[in-house]
Design an enzyme around this catalytic site. Structure first.
Site, short mmCIF file in Angstrom:
data_model
loop_
_atom_site.label_atom_id
_atom_site.label_comp_id
_atom_site.label_asym_id
_atom_site.label_seq_id
_atom_site.Cartn_x
_atom_site.Cartn_y
_atom_site.Cartn_z
N SER A 141 0.86 -1.19 0.00
CA SER A 141 0.00 0.00 0.00
C SER A 141 0.89 1.23 0.00
O SER A 141 2.02 1.17 0.52
CB SER A 141 -0.89 0.02 1.25
N TYR A 155 -2.21 -1.60 10.28
CA TYR A 155 -2.20 -1.70 8.81
C TYR A 155 -0.94 -1.05 8.24
O TYR A 155 -0.23 -1.65 7.42
CB TYR A 155 -3.46 -1.02 8.26
P1 NAP Z 1 -11.24 -6.51 0.23
O1 NAP Z 1 -12.28 -6.06 -0.74
O2 NAP Z 1 -11.53 -6.41 1.69
O3 NAP Z 1 -10.81 -8.00 -0.16
C1 NAP Z 1 -9.87 -8.69 0.60
C2 NAP Z 1 -10.12 -10.17 0.43
O4 NAP Z 1 -9.14 -10.88 1.23
C3 NAP Z 1 -11.50 -10.58 0.96
O5 NAP Z 1 -12.12 -11.46 0.06
C4 NAP Z 1 -11.15 -11.25 2.29
O6 NAP Z 1 -12.05 -12.25 2.69
C5 NAP Z 1 -9.82 -11.88 1.97
N1 NAP Z 1 -9.10 -12.23 3.19
C6 NAP Z 1 -9.04 -11.53 4.35
N2 NAP Z 1 -8.31 -12.18 5.26
C7 NAP Z 1 -7.90 -13.34 4.67
C8 NAP Z 1 -7.14 -14.43 5.13
N3 NAP Z 1 -6.65 -14.48 6.37
N4 NAP Z 1 -6.90 -15.45 4.27
C9 NAP Z 1 -7.40 -15.43 3.02
N5 NAP Z 1 -8.16 -14.41 2.55
C10 NAP Z 1 -8.40 -13.37 3.36
O7 NAP Z 1 -9.90 -5.67 0.04
P2 NAP Z 1 -9.19 -5.08 -1.28
O8 NAP Z 1 -9.42 -3.62 -1.27
O9 NAP Z 1 -9.51 -5.88 -2.48
O10 NAP Z 1 -7.65 -5.28 -0.84
C11 NAP Z 1 -6.81 -6.27 -1.39
C12 NAP Z 1 -5.39 -5.94 -0.98
O11 NAP Z 1 -5.04 -4.64 -1.45
C13 NAP Z 1 -5.18 -5.89 0.54
O12 NAP Z 1 -3.92 -6.42 0.88
C14 NAP Z 1 -5.22 -4.42 0.84
O13 NAP Z 1 -4.51 -4.06 2.02
C15 NAP Z 1 -4.55 -3.86 -0.40
N6 NAP Z 1 -4.83 -2.44 -0.63
C16 NAP Z 1 -6.12 -2.02 -0.86
C17 NAP Z 1 -6.35 -0.66 -1.07
C18 NAP Z 1 -7.72 -0.13 -1.35
O14 NAP Z 1 -7.86 1.11 -1.43
N7 NAP Z 1 -8.74 -0.96 -1.51
C19 NAP Z 1 -5.28 0.24 -1.02
C20 NAP Z 1 -4.01 -0.23 -0.76
C21 NAP Z 1 -3.78 -1.57 -0.58
P3 NAP Z 1 -13.46 -11.90 3.41
O15 NAP Z 1 -14.46 -12.01 2.32
O16 NAP Z 1 -13.62 -12.92 4.45
O17 NAP Z 1 -13.32 -10.54 4.01
#
Ligand code: NAP
Length: 250
Positions: A141, A155
Site C-alpha cells: 500500500s 495496517y
Molecule cells: P477486500 O475487498 O476487503 O478484499 C480482501 C479479500 O481478502 C477478501 O475477500 C477477504 O475475505 C480476503 N481475506 C481476508 N483475510 C484473509 C485471510 N486471512 N486469508 C485469506 N483471505 C483473506 O480488500 P481489497 O481492497 O480488495 O484489498 C486487497 C489488498 O489490497 C489488501 O492487501 C489491501 O490491504 C490492499 N490495498 C487495498 C487498497 C484499497 O484502497 N482498496 C489500497 C491499498 C492496498 P473476506 O471475504 O472474508 O473478508
C-alpha cells in the site's frame, strides 16, 4: 486490459474472492494462466473460480495461519504439478486509535498482511527454486511508505513491513531466478474502502490529493501485477511500485 502470454503458467492469488484479488485473478486468467483462487471465505473463492473457468479452482484457507498457508501452497502444487506465480493479496484493515486498538487486532493484522507473505513465499520459494524460477508479487500500500493513515497503525506497520520483506525476499531469491516485487495501491474502490468513501468530506479530500482526479479501480492494480508477472518485467525485482493516480510521488 492488455494481455501477455501466460498460457504455460500456474498462479496462486490469495484473498481473490472479491476486490483487487479477484481482478488480479481475472487478469492472469485472461492472459492464459491457470489460477488457484484462495480466500478465507470459501463461497467467494468458489464464485471467483467459477467465473474464471480455464481450470481455475477454489482453495479456501486462512493465510494468516502458518500451517494453513503452507498447506495451501502444497495443495495447489499437488493439484497442478507446478507453481509459477504467487500473488500475496489478502489483507485486512482494522480501524482504531492506538490507545484503543486491541492486541488481538494488532496481531491479526500482522499475521494476515505481513506474516502470511512469509509463510506462502517460503513454501512457494522452495517449489520455484526447484523449477528454476518464478514471480512473486506482494500487494502492499502507499501507506507502507511511511505515509500515516489515521487510526490504522497495525495496517501501516504491516504494509511497511511487507515492503521490507519484499526487498529481502528479492535479494535472497534472485539467485534462484525468482523475482519479487510489491505493488502499492492508493485508494481503490473496493469493500475495504466502502465505509470511508461513503463519507463525503473524506472522499472530497482524497480526490483533491489525486492528480488524476479519480479513485482507482481494481483493474488499475491488476494491470501492474500482470506486467510484473510477465517476461516484460524480467529485469525488475525488489521494487515497491505505486499505482495511485499520482497521489504519492517518491
Ligand atoms: P477486500 O475487498 O476487503 O478484499 C480482501 C479479500 O481478502 C477478501 O475477500 C477477504 O475475505 C480476503 N481475506 C481476508 N483475510 C484473509 C485471510 N486471512 N486469508 C485469506 N483471505 C483473506 O480488500 P481489497 O481492497 O480488495 O484489498 C486487497 C489488498 O489490497 C489488501 O492487501 C489491501 O490491504 C490492499 N490495498 C487495498 C487498497 C484499497 O484502497 N482498496 C489500497 C491499498 C492496498 P473476506 O471475504 O472474508 O473478508
Amino acid at each position: 486490459m492488455f494481455t501477455v502470454d501466460l498460457s504455460d503458467k500456474m498462479a496462486l492469488v490469495t484473498g481473490a474472492g472479491r476486490g483487487i484479488g479477484k481482478a488480479i485473478a481475472a487478469a492472469l486468467a485472461g492472459s492464459g494462466a491457470v489460477v488457484a483462487v484462495n480466500d478465507i471465505d470459501a463461497a467467494s473463492a468458489e464464485r471467483t473460480a467459477g467465473e474464471l473457468g480455464r481450470g481455475a479452482r477454489a482453495f479456501p484457507a486462512d493465510v494468516g495461519d502458518p500451517g494453513a498457508a503452507a498447506r495451501l501452497v502444497e495443495d495447489v502444487t499437488a493439484r497442478y504439478g507446478r507453481l509459477d506465480i504467487l500473488v500475496n493479496n489478502a489483507g485486512i484493515e482494522p480501524k482504531a486509535p492506538i490507545l484503543e486498538l486491541s492486541v488481538a487486532d494488532w496481531q491479526r493484522t500482522l499475521d494476515v498482511n505481513l506474516s502470511a507473505a512469509f509463510y506462502t513465499s517460503q513454501a512457494a520459494g522452495r517449489i520455484m527454486r526447484a523449477a528454476g524460477g518464478g514471480a512473486i508479487v506482494n500487494i502492499a500500500s502507499i501507506a507502507g511508505h511511511n505515509i500515516p493513515l489515521p487510526n490504522r497503525s497495525s495496517y501501516v506497520a504491516s504494509k511497511a513491513g511487507l515492503i521490507g520483506f519484499t526487498r529481502e525476499c528479492a535479494r535472497e531469491f534472485a539467485a534462484y531466478g525468482i523475482r519479487v516485487n510489491a505493488v502499492c495501491p492508493g485508494v481503490i474502490e473496493t469493500e475495504m474502502t466502502a465505509e470511508s468513501r461513503s463519507n463525503a468530506a473524506q472522499l472530497e479530500k482524497w480526490l483533491a490529493d489525486i492528480p488524476q482526479g479519480r479513485l482507482g479501480q481494481p483493474p488499475d492494480v491488476a494491470g501492474l501485477v500482470l506486467f510484473l508477472c510477465s517476461d516484460g518485467a524480467a529485469y525488475l525485482t525488489g521494487q515497491a511500485i505505486n499505482v495511485d493516480g499520482g497521489k504519492v510521488m517518491l
